[in-house]
Design a protein around this motif. Structure first.
Motif, PDB file in Angstrom:
ATOM      1  N   TYR A 155      55.330 -46.427 -50.626  1.00 20.42           N
ATOM      2  CA  TYR A 155      54.222 -47.233 -50.777  1.00 20.42           C
ATOM      3  C   TYR A 155      53.719 -47.541 -52.190  1.00 20.42           C
ATOM      4  O   TYR A 155      54.164 -46.556 -53.273  1.00 20.42           O
ATOM      5  CB  TYR A 155      53.017 -46.499 -49.944  1.00 20.42           C
ATOM      6  N   ARG A 169      50.240 -48.305 -54.360  1.00 17.46           N
ATOM      7  CA  ARG A 169      48.729 -48.213 -54.095  1.00 17.46           C
ATOM      8  C   ARG A 169      48.240 -48.763 -55.248  1.00 17.46           C
ATOM      9  O   ARG A 169      48.286 -48.764 -56.582  1.00 17.46           O
ATOM     10  CB  ARG A 169      48.091 -46.928 -53.868  1.00 17.46           C
ATOM     11  N   ILE A 199      43.793 -51.160 -52.107  1.00 17.98           N
ATOM     12  CA  ILE A 199      45.113 -51.568 -50.903  1.00 17.98           C
ATOM     13  C   ILE A 199      46.222 -50.943 -51.008  1.00 17.98           C
ATOM     14  O   ILE A 199      46.605 -50.235 -52.096  1.00 17.98           O
ATOM     15  CB  ILE A 199      45.077 -53.231 -51.274  1.00 17.98           C
ATOM     16  N   GLU A 200      47.032 -50.881 -50.092  1.00 16.92           N
ATOM     17  CA  GLU A 200      48.469 -50.275 -50.092  1.00 16.92           C
ATOM     18  C   GLU A 200      49.464 -51.419 -49.652  1.00 16.92           C
ATOM     19  O   GLU A 200      49.086 -51.990 -48.579  1.00 16.92           O
ATOM     20  CB  GLU A 200      48.164 -49.068 -49.222  1.00 16.92           C
ATOM     21  N   ASN A 234      53.032 -51.099 -48.099  1.00 16.03           N
ATOM     22  CA  ASN A 234      54.441 -50.067 -47.614  1.00 16.03           C
ATOM     23  C   ASN A 234      55.204 -51.003 -46.552  1.00 16.03           C
ATOM     24  O   ASN A 234      54.980 -52.295 -46.319  1.00 16.03           O
ATOM     25  CB  ASN A 234      53.917 -49.100 -46.754  1.00 16.03           C
ATOM     26  N   SER A 250      53.369 -50.022 -41.635  1.00 20.23           N
ATOM     27  CA  SER A 250      52.230 -50.661 -41.057  1.00 20.23           C
ATOM     28  C   SER A 250      51.002 -50.905 -41.973  1.00 20.23           C
ATOM     29  O   SER A 250      50.971 -50.657 -43.162  1.00 20.23           O
ATOM     30  CB  SER A 250      51.823 -49.294 -40.295  1.00 20.23           C
ATOM     31  N   GLY A 251      50.314 -52.008 -41.325  1.00 21.37           N
ATOM     32  CA  GLY A 251      49.147 -52.196 -42.109  1.00 21.37           C
ATOM     33  C   GLY A 251      48.276 -53.262 -41.526  1.00 21.37           C
ATOM     34  O   GLY A 251      48.687 -53.412 -40.402  1.00 21.37           O
ATOM     35  N   ASP A 252      47.517 -54.039 -42.261  1.00 22.30           N
ATOM     36  CA  ASP A 252      46.624 -55.018 -41.561  1.00 22.30           C
ATOM     37  C   ASP A 252      47.179 -56.435 -41.735  1.00 22.30           C
ATOM     38  O   ASP A 252      46.858 -57.095 -40.894  1.00 22.30           O
ATOM     39  CB  ASP A 252      45.215 -54.860 -42.286  1.00 22.30           C
ATOM     40  N   TYR A 307      53.975 -54.544 -45.674  1.00 22.95           N
ATOM     41  CA  TYR A 307      52.762 -54.545 -44.741  1.00 22.95           C
ATOM     42  C   TYR A 307      51.820 -54.349 -45.929  1.00 22.95           C
ATOM     43  O   TYR A 307      51.955 -53.549 -46.965  1.00 22.95           O
ATOM     44  CB  TYR A 307      52.610 -53.400 -43.607  1.00 22.95           C
ATOM     45  N   LEU A 308      50.626 -54.936 -45.763  1.00 24.96           N
ATOM     46  CA  LEU A 308      49.410 -54.842 -46.543  1.00 24.96           C
ATOM     47  C   LEU A 308      48.163 -54.129 -45.917  1.00 24.96           C
ATOM     48  O   LEU A 308      47.955 -54.599 -44.873  1.00 24.96           O
ATOM     49  CB  LEU A 308      48.828 -55.886 -47.187  1.00 24.96           C
ATOM     50  N   LYS A 309      48.052 -52.737 -46.238  1.00 28.11           N
ATOM     51  CA  LYS A 309      46.724 -52.208 -45.805  1.00 28.11           C
ATOM     52  C   LYS A 309      45.503 -52.104 -46.509  1.00 28.11           C
ATOM     53  O   LYS A 309      45.673 -51.710 -47.559  1.00 28.11           O
ATOM     54  CB  LYS A 309      47.286 -50.615 -45.380  1.00 28.11           C
TER      55      LYS A 309
END
Length: 244
Positions: free
Chosen positions: A193, A195, A208-209, A211, A214-216, A223-225
């Motif tokens: 990831y 960050r 934000i993260e 990776n 998984s994420g939003d 993915y952006l979390k």
């Protein structure tokens, strides 16, 4: 002891320059000295800055040597002639002016201005309409930037031509759309990831993260979390990533 005396001598010369009558240059050559103080001591950093229009080149010369560049809304960094694209880089001068702009503050009168947020504070010293010193406090870390401008003839394109600017395959292009949502940010990498942590334009924490699991939001193969954001900033992120 000799090193400390040399640093002190440089600092005295720099202060002498600051006391000279100011001349306003909207574009030019700068010397910046940065002091970061923590419980463990004080770190000193010196910089040379060339700025004209939407181009900015910063040579950090001490205690370590590296260069970062802003070309319009793109940022690059490295310690050789090859600079790799990265997320937003803003020094204290950029942060101060961006904060004043986003908050619609008036600093047209010379003096000292103090602004406080929940997580940090800014103290701006203004002379002849220009910010000559910025003090930022975050927790127990105090960082001070002294800004001294000099008139100097230089060719930005010639300076920039000495560097090769390359893209960063670890960052999906869409993530760069979030550059201007942050007031300032720092990037850290872990296993699997990346960050990005900092503060939004309202001075609120934003994290934000990126990776591949998984994420939003789905962005290509990434993915952006959203780890931390206000409701207002979350809406801005959604608008910036609209369609992903």
């Amino acid at each position: 002891m000799i090193k400390h005396l040399r640093r002190f001598s440089v600092f005295i010369i720099f202060i002498a320059f600051l006391l000279l009558p100011g001349i306003n240059f909207s574009e030019g050559y700068y010397v910046r000295m940065v002091y970061e103080t923590t419980k463990s001591g004080t770190m000193f950093r010196s910089e040379e800055v060339y700025e004209a229009g939407d181009l900015k080149i910063v040579f950090v010369t001490s205690p370590e040597s590296f260069t970062w560049v802003r070309v319009k809304d793109r940022y690059y960094i490295g310690n050789t002639n090859t600079l790799v694209r990265t997320f937003q880089i803003r020094d204290l001068s950029d942060i101060a002016y961006e904060y004043v702009k986003s908050k619609k503050l008036d600093i047209s009168i010379d003096g000292v201005y103090k602004f406080s947020e929940d997580a940090f504070s800014l103290e701006l010293f203004v002379v002849s309409g220009e910010i000559i010193r910025v003090v930022r406090k975050v927790g127990d870390v105090s960082t001070t930037m002294y800004i001294n401008k000099f008139p100097r003839q230089f060719d930005m394109k010639s300076i920039l031509s000495k560097f090769t600017l390359v893209e960063n395959p670890n960052f999906p292009e869409e993530v760069y759309n979030l550059n201007n949502i942050f007031l300032w940010a720092s990037v850290s990498e872990g296993k699997g990831y990346i960050r990005i942590s900092g503060y939004d334009k309202e001075g609120k924490p934003l994290e934000i993260e990126i990776n591949k699991t998984s994420g939003d939001f789905r962005i290509g193969s990434y993915y952006l979390k959203i780890l931390k954001a206000t409701e207002k900033t979350l809406k801005e992120i959604k608008n910036a990533l609209r369609g992903n």
